[in-house]
Design an enzyme around this catalytic site. Structure first.
Site: not given
Length: 83
Positions: A21-22
């Site tokens: 993430c992200p």
């Protein structure tokens, strides 16, 4: 069959395995931004937070998750229909 109809039948694959993430969601957004509505995408990810991130993205964009399939080595395949 028109080019657009052929594009809608083709399933695009986006591999985000190994990204955290992200980055998986950013890769998905970047690689789908020019695809037409109705295009189906298989999105592969192994980030544990990926499912909730993807659900949030779909809520914002209108994309629809058609199904989710767990595969080997912690990889999850999401079939998405683009809005």
């Amino acid at each position: 069959m028109t080019d657009q109809a052929a594009a809608l039948q083709e399933v695009h694959q986006i591999d985000a395995i190994g990204l955290v993430c992200p980055l998986p969601i950013l890769r998905l957004k970047k690689r789908t931004q020019h695809l037409p509505s109705g295009t189906r995408v298989d999105f592969l990810a192994d980030d544990p937070s990926g499912r909730s991130d993807l659900q949030l993205l779909c809520e914002v964009t209108g994309h629809r998750i058609e199904w989710i399939r767990e595969e080997d080595a912690g990889v999850i395949r999401y079939r998405i229909c683009l809005a």
